[in-house]
Every structure is written in structure tokens, then in C-alpha cells.
Design an enzyme around this catalytic site. Structure first.
Site, PDB file in Angstrom:
ATOM      1  N   ASP A  48      -3.892 -12.184  -6.999  1.00 61.76           N
ATOM      2  CA  ASP A  48      -4.857 -11.188  -7.466  1.00 61.76           C
ATOM      3  C   ASP A  48      -6.207 -11.884  -7.576  1.00 61.76           C
ATOM      4  OD1 ASP A  48      -4.409  -8.271  -9.210  1.00 61.76           O
ATOM      5  OD2 ASP A  48      -6.367  -9.268  -9.229  1.00 61.76           O
ATOM      6  N   ARG A  53      -6.481 -11.770 -14.999  1.00 60.76           N
ATOM      7  CA  ARG A  53      -5.128 -11.211 -14.855  1.00 60.76           C
ATOM      8  C   ARG A  53      -4.128 -12.333 -14.542  1.00 60.76           C
ATOM      9  NH1 ARG A  53      -1.285  -7.415 -15.867  1.00 60.76           N
ATOM     10  NH2 ARG A  53      -0.230  -6.616 -14.029  1.00 60.76           N
ATOM     11  N   THR A  99      -6.756   2.332  -4.324  1.00 59.63           N
ATOM     12  CA  THR A  99      -7.402   3.212  -3.335  1.00 59.63           C
ATOM     13  C   THR A  99      -8.003   4.402  -4.107  1.00 59.63           C
ATOM     14  OG1 THR A  99      -5.177   4.063  -2.916  1.00 59.63           O
ATOM     15  CG2 THR A  99      -6.117   2.651  -1.222  1.00 59.63           C
ATOM     16  N   THR A 146      -1.698   3.930  -1.685  1.00 63.35           N
ATOM     17  CA  THR A 146      -1.700   5.308  -1.201  1.00 63.35           C
ATOM     18  C   THR A 146      -2.934   5.544  -0.324  1.00 63.35           C
ATOM     19  OG1 THR A 146      -0.676   5.920  -3.277  1.00 63.35           O
ATOM     20  CG2 THR A 146      -1.589   7.714  -1.955  1.00 63.35           C
ATOM     21  N   CYS A 291      -3.785   8.775  -9.357  1.00 63.47           N
ATOM     22  CA  CYS A 291      -2.877   9.217  -8.287  1.00 63.47           C
ATOM     23  C   CYS A 291      -3.008  10.715  -8.066  1.00 63.47           C
ATOM     24  CB  CYS A 291      -1.433   8.862  -8.639  1.00 63.47           C
ATOM     25  SG  CYS A 291      -1.123   7.091  -8.486  1.00 63.47           S
ATOM     26  N   ARG A 362      -7.659   4.895 -16.624  1.00 58.57           N
ATOM     27  CA  ARG A 362      -8.451   5.244 -15.434  1.00 58.57           C
ATOM     28  C   ARG A 362      -8.461   6.757 -15.228  1.00 58.57           C
ATOM     29  NH1 ARG A 362      -5.739   1.556 -11.001  1.00 58.57           N
ATOM     30  NH2 ARG A 362      -3.965   1.841 -12.393  1.00 58.57           N
TER      31      ARG A 362
HETATM   32  N1  LIG Z   1      -0.166   3.115 -10.748  1.00 62.26           N
HETATM   33  C1  LIG Z   1       0.634   4.022 -10.230  1.00 62.26           C
HETATM   34  O1  LIG Z   1       1.258   4.807 -10.954  1.00 62.26           O
HETATM   35  C2  LIG Z   1       0.823   4.124  -8.749  1.00 62.26           C
HETATM   36  C3  LIG Z   1       1.996   4.719  -8.254  1.00 62.26           C
HETATM   37  C4  LIG Z   1       2.176   4.798  -6.889  1.00 62.26           C
HETATM   38  C5  LIG Z   1       1.193   4.339  -6.026  1.00 62.26           C
HETATM   39  N2  LIG Z   1       0.043   3.781  -6.527  1.00 62.26           N
HETATM   40  C6  LIG Z   1      -0.951   3.303  -5.580  1.00 62.26           C
HETATM   41  O2  LIG Z   1      -0.800   1.882  -5.495  1.00 62.26           O
HETATM   42  C7  LIG Z   1      -2.081   1.249  -5.314  1.00 62.26           C
HETATM   43  C8  LIG Z   1      -2.322   0.251  -6.425  1.00 62.26           C
HETATM   44  O3  LIG Z   1      -2.389   0.951  -7.647  1.00 62.26           O
HETATM   45  P1  LIG Z   1      -2.278   0.219  -9.050  1.00 62.26           P
HETATM   46  O4  LIG Z   1      -2.146   1.279 -10.067  1.00 62.26           O
HETATM   47  O5  LIG Z   1      -1.288  -0.878  -8.999  1.00 62.26           O
HETATM   48  O6  LIG Z   1      -3.740  -0.438  -9.155  1.00 62.26           O
HETATM   49  P2  LIG Z   1      -4.239  -1.482 -10.246  1.00 62.26           P
HETATM   50  O7  LIG Z   1      -5.688  -1.271 -10.406  1.00 62.26           O
HETATM   51  O8  LIG Z   1      -3.344  -1.435 -11.449  1.00 62.26           O
HETATM   52  O9  LIG Z   1      -3.977  -2.895  -9.566  1.00 62.26           O
HETATM   53  C9  LIG Z   1      -4.624  -3.308  -8.433  1.00 62.26           C
HETATM   54  C10 LIG Z   1      -4.837  -4.809  -8.523  1.00 62.26           C
HETATM   55  O10 LIG Z   1      -5.387  -5.236  -7.282  1.00 62.26           O
HETATM   56  C11 LIG Z   1      -6.337  -6.249  -7.531  1.00 62.26           C
HETATM   57  N3  LIG Z   1      -7.188  -6.343  -6.353  1.00 62.26           N
HETATM   58  C12 LIG Z   1      -8.159  -5.510  -5.941  1.00 62.26           C
HETATM   59  N4  LIG Z   1      -8.662  -5.926  -4.763  1.00 62.26           N
HETATM   60  C13 LIG Z   1      -7.989  -7.056  -4.434  1.00 62.26           C
HETATM   61  C14 LIG Z   1      -8.045  -7.947  -3.346  1.00 62.26           C
HETATM   62  N5  LIG Z   1      -8.883  -7.767  -2.329  1.00 62.26           N
HETATM   63  N6  LIG Z   1      -7.235  -9.023  -3.350  1.00 62.26           N
HETATM   64  C15 LIG Z   1      -6.368  -9.228  -4.368  1.00 62.26           C
HETATM   65  N7  LIG Z   1      -6.251  -8.403  -5.428  1.00 62.26           N
HETATM   66  C16 LIG Z   1      -7.055  -7.327  -5.454  1.00 62.26           C
HETATM   67  C17 LIG Z   1      -7.016  -5.815  -8.812  1.00 62.26           C
HETATM   68  O11 LIG Z   1      -7.620  -6.917  -9.450  1.00 62.26           O
HETATM   69  C18 LIG Z   1      -5.836  -5.237  -9.591  1.00 62.26           C
HETATM   70  O12 LIG Z   1      -5.233  -6.205 -10.431  1.00 62.26           O
HETATM   71  C19 LIG Z   1      -3.083   2.397  -5.250  1.00 62.26           C
HETATM   72  O13 LIG Z   1      -3.252   2.778  -3.918  1.00 62.26           O
HETATM   73  C20 LIG Z   1      -2.389   3.514  -5.999  1.00 62.26           C
HETATM   74  O14 LIG Z   1      -2.845   4.786  -5.607  1.00 62.26           O
HETATM   75  C21 LIG Z   1      -0.147   3.644  -7.866  1.00 62.26           C
END
Ligand SMILES: NC(=O)c1ccc[n+]([C@@H]2O[C@H](COP(=O)([O-])OP(=O)(O)OC[C@H]3O[C@@H](n4cnc5c(N)ncnc54)[C@H](O)[C@@H]3O)[C@@H](O)[C@H]2O)c1
Length: 456
Positions: A48, A53, A99, A146, A291, A362
Site C-alpha cells: 500500500d 497504513r 475506484t 469495481t 459502492c 466515505r
Molecule cells: N469496501 C467495500 O465494501 C467493497 C466491496 C466490493 C468491492 N469494492 C471495490 O474494491 C475497490 C477497493 O475498495 P476498498 O473499499 O478496499 O478501498 P479502500 O480505500 O479501503 O482501500 C484502498 C487502498 O488502496 C491504497 N492505494 C491507492 N492507490 C494505490 C496505489 N497506486 N498503490 C498501492 N496502494 C494504493 C489506499 O492507500 C488504500 O489503503 C474499489 O474499487 C471498491 O469499489 C469495495
């Protein structure tokens, strides 16, 4: 085609948030393949770019509350890092970065583009290292974020090709890379449906890679996998899951507006209608988060770029987006009916996150509700046991209390989020904060009916 060894590969997860961390833990915890019982000796690299983090995870603290301290303490084949030099050993890259949408509600692909740039530069370096040691296995890059159909192969793959100078999906040449898409379906805060309990849709850039990816996930996902016919099909399947949910909630929200005008309790109607086997019991309420309130815009963006202007999907979005304003209006009306003073009155707001039992703020629509109430000069006292008050202040300029200030009765209480800490309260406990004149607006239907809450 020389693909990585499924049992012994090194897997790098890029982005350790709500999705990436549980995935990294699930892969690292699984030592025996679920379907073949073969031993698994995988090594996992959790990367990350947020150094804070990484430092928290290395100290066994997960601020998303998804992984317990004891579990983080017990891992032995998982490295948390923010150093790109640690990634060269990886054979499989899984991208789980955000995303979101921008202020014009268009997809913001900057995170996924940056992650693709990073992977491109890593596999270029990896190729040089492996060529020297003469052991070239083509890397597999799997996207889980997503997206709308087409993002993986039309946007991300060209970025990786450009950065790595390696061509995509060459079946007869080992100097290549392959891709896949496997949407994540986790439900943060839900202890009954964890990552390994939810069937995983998988896909790959050709038949052999699809099978590799499907078997890879099948080795640790207890609920099993479903191999989609193409990457685009897998991408579309995820985005419609959340779009369908958004529209279903929008319908119930619209019905609740109509029923309010008729003085009918929507929750009572839903209880009655649910007695039919095929009625789907969606609840009215605020639709926030990153989402359900976001993904439909990914789909509509792509549709619009093709010249089709979606009506139903955007109508659902409009209805759900105006609920906070409508709820604020209902509260003011009820206060006026009850003869309560509006100017300067304190209102206890229970819950600030976008959903129950999860610390995620968020796109929380409770923030919009607070803004609407503050415009009437009501004074919200916000309580949320799961929220990080510093983060809430930074993002929304609001003060969030961890506990309900006691020894005080409130003239108005708004229940916004059904965290367990609120839904388990018994009448006696509610009575510490309310008296017989308290106006209770219960958006989640958790307050005993005998206390006469107003519901939407
Ligand atoms: N949270 C949910 O309930 C959920 C469920 C299904 C799908 N998703 C999808 O999954 C994806 C991630 O969601 P999330 O909730 O885990 O996001 P999040 O914000 O909790 O985590 C994303 C992490 O990625 C890191 N990051 C960003 N750019 C980076 C890079 N270039 N290199 C390394 N690390 C990087 C951030 O520091 C962060 O810790 C999104 O597309 C979301 O729509 C989320």
C-alpha cells in the site's frame, strides 16, 4: 505458455483497504487447497502506498475493523510493505485500489491507472531479473476494483504494455503478461459473509489463464467460484449487482415518500408484503458509501459514451440522493407539529458511517443530513462508536462523540445507522436519553414501537 505455479507462487496485493487486506489474509491463511487438499506454500506481499497504513498493519492494527489483532499477529508468510522494491519477486498481482467518482460523478480511474503504471514498471524489472536467472514465468495481473466493462483490457492493459514494454496475452511467447478480473463482493462489518464465504466470479484473458485464475481463487474461497466467459462479463456482473441494489432501494424510498403522505408506516407494509415468497424486502434509507451510490455511475458513464442515456438507473440515483433532504424536511415538520423550538435545539444523531457495524465514513449521506439540519440551526450531537473522530473532522468538519453523553434527556433523537451498539439497546436504556416528549425519528426501525418512534 508458462504460468506461475499455483501452489507456490508469490502473490502481491496492491491496495490494502477494506478489500485488499482481507484478501491478503485469506490467501496467506490457506495452507491446503480446498478442492484438491494439496499443500500450498504461497508467499503474500501486501503493498500500500499509504505508509501509515503499513506501519499500523505491521503493529497488528487494522483501522477498518475487518481483521482482528490476534489474526494479524499470527501471520507468517505475509509481508506488509510500501516499498516497491519488495514487489519484484511477485508472480501474481491483484489490484484492489479505490475506484471513486469525481465531483461531476464521472469515474475517477486515477488510482487504478496509477496501480497499472506501477505494475507495468515492476514486471519490466522482474523480466530483467528472471531473464538473468533463466526462469521466466509470465505474470498474471488480476483486477478486483469495481469498474465498468472494458476498463481492464481497454484502459489498464495498454498502460501496463506501455510501462513494461511487454506485450499482452501472447500465448506462444513467454515474454508476455496475462490479466484477469475477479470482482470483490465483501460486505464490510458483516461477520457472517466474509471473503471466503462468498462465491467468487473469476475471468481471464484466455482459456488457460481463466482456468488458472479460477483454480487459484477456488483453492481458498470456501464458497467456490464461477468462471465467467470473459473479463468484460465479469466486470459487468459486479457493476450490475450494485446497480440493481441501488434501484431496488430507490423504489422502496419512493414508496416510503408516498406512504408518508398517506400516513402509512412503510416498515409495517414491508413486513406484510414480505410474507409472499418472492417479495424482496429492501428497506428505505440513505444510500451512501463508495459502492452502491457510486458504481451505477460507472455503468451510466460507459453507456453515455456509447450514445445511450440511461433513464431508470439515473432515476434511482436521483431518488436515493435526495433522501437526506427529504428526511431533514420530515424531521422539521414533525418538530413543528409537536410545537418544538427549532432554532438552537440539540438533536442527538446516532450513527455517522455510511452503513452499520463498519467505521467507513466515505460518502456517508448522514453528513448531508447533518448539513441540512444545521441550515435550520438545529444543533446535532453526533454519536458513533466506530468512527475515528479525527478523520470525521478532517473530512466533514463535524465533531463525532464515541459515546452518548449521559445524564441528559434529548428533545429530538435521530437514529441514522443501525450499529449493534444501538440496535441492542432495550427500552430501559433508551429511557436514559428520552422522556415522554422526545421526538424519535428512527430511520432504521430499531427503536421499540412502544416508544412511538416516527419511521420513514
Ligand atoms: N469496501 C467495500 O465494501 C467493497 C466491496 C466490493 C468491492 N469494492 C471495490 O474494491 C475497490 C477497493 O475498495 P476498498 O473499499 O478496499 O478501498 P479502500 O480505500 O479501503 O482501500 C484502498 C487502498 O488502496 C491504497 N492505494 C491507492 N492507490 C494505490 C496505489 N497506486 N498503490 C498501492 N496502494 C494504493 C489506499 O492507500 C488504500 O489503503 C474499489 O474499487 C471498491 O469499489 C469495495
Amino acid at each position: 505458455m508458462l504460468l506461475p505455479n499455483k501452489q507456490n507462487c508469490t502473490v502481491c496485493i496492491i491496495g490494502l483497504g477494506y478489500v485488499g487486506l482481507p484478501l491478503a489474509i485469506a490467501i496467506s491463511n490457506c495452507k491446503k487447497c480446498i478442492y484438491s487438499n494439496e499443500e500450498l506454500n504461497r508467499y503474500v506481499i501486501g503493498y500500500d502506498l499509504n505508509e501509515n497504513r503499513i506501519s499500523e498493519l505491521n503493529n497488528s492494527y487494522d483501522r477498518t475493523n475487518e481483521i482482528k489483532e490476534v489474526e494479524l499477529k499470527n501471520i507468517n508468510n505475509l509481508l506488509f510493505t510500501s516499498k516497491t522494491k519488495d514487489l519484484f519477486k511477485a508472480d501474481v498481482f491483484i489490484i484492489t485500489v479505490p475506484t471513486p467518482i469525481d465531483s461531476a460523478k464521472s469515474p475517477d480511474l486515477s488510482f487504478i491507472n496509477n496501480a497499472s503504471t506501477l505494475v507495468g514498471s515492476i514486471i519490466k524489472e522482474r523480466q530483467n531479473i528472471l531473464e538473468e536467472s533463466n526462469s521466466i514465468k509470465s505474470p498474471i495481473i488480476i483486477y478486483e476494483s469495481t469498474v465498468y466493462p472494458g476498463v481492464t483490457e481497454e484502459i489498464c492493459v495498454p498502460i501496463i504494455e506501455r510501462e513494461s514494454k511487454i506485450e499482452y496475452n501472447l500465448i506462444h511467447n513467454n515474454k508476455t503478461f496475462f490479466c484477469g478480473y475477479s470482482p470483490e463482493r465483501i460486505n464490510p462489518g458483516d461477520r457472517d459473509h466474509t471473503i471466503i464465504d462468498i462465491k467468487k466470479v473469476t475471468s481471464g484473458s484466455n482459456r488457460e489463464v481463466s482456468i488458472w485464475i479460477n483454480e487459484f481463487y477456488g483453492s481458498f474461497i470456501k464458497a467456490g467460484t464461477f468462471m465467467a466467459s470473459s473479463i468484460k462479463v465479469a466486470e459487468a456482473s459486479k457493476v450490475i449487482e450494485n446497480t440493481q441494489r441501488d434501484i431496488n432501494i430507490a423504489l422502496i424510498n419512493e414508496l416510503s415518500i408516498i406512504f408518508k403522505m398517506m400516513n402509512i408506516d412503510t416498515h409495517d407494509v414491508l413486513e406484510a408484503a414480505s410474507t409472499k415468497w418472492n417479495f424482496q424486502n429492501f428497506k428505505p434509507g440513505l444510500v451512501g458509501g463508495h459502492c452502491i451510490g457510486v458504481d451505477p455511475y460507472y455503468l451510466t458513464h460507459k453507456a453515455q459514451s456509447l450514445g445511450y442515456h440511461p433513464e431508470m438507473v439515473l432515476a434511482g440515483r436521483r431518488i436515493n440522493d435526495k433522501m437526506d433532504k427529504w428526511i431533514a424536511d420530515q424531521l422539521i415538520l414533525e418538530m413543528i407539529r409537536k410545537g418544538l423550538t427549532i432554532n438552537g435545539t440539540e438533536i442527538l444523531v446516532l450513527g455517522f458511517t455510511f452503513k452499520e457495524n463498519c467505521p467507513d465514513v466515505r460518502n456517508t449521506r448522514v453528513a448531508n443530513l447533518i448539513i441540512s439540519l444545521s441550515k435550520y440551526n438545529l444543533k446535532p450531537i453526533i454519536v458513533d462508536p466506530l468512527v475515528d473522530p479525527i478523520l470525521a473532522f478532517k473530512e466533514y468538519k463535524v465533531e463525532v462523540n464515541k459515546e452518548i453523553p449521559t445524564h441528559k434527556k434529548y428533545p429530538v433523537i435521530l437514529i441514522a445507522v443501525a450499529h449493534e451498539q444501538f440496535s441492542c439497546l432495550e427500552i430501559k436504556e433508551w429511557q436514559e436519553y428520552v422522556d415522554k416528549d422526545t421526538l424519535i425519528l428512527d430511520l432504521k426501525g430499531i427503536v421499540p414501537k412502544s416508544m412511538n418512534p416516527i419511521r420513514i
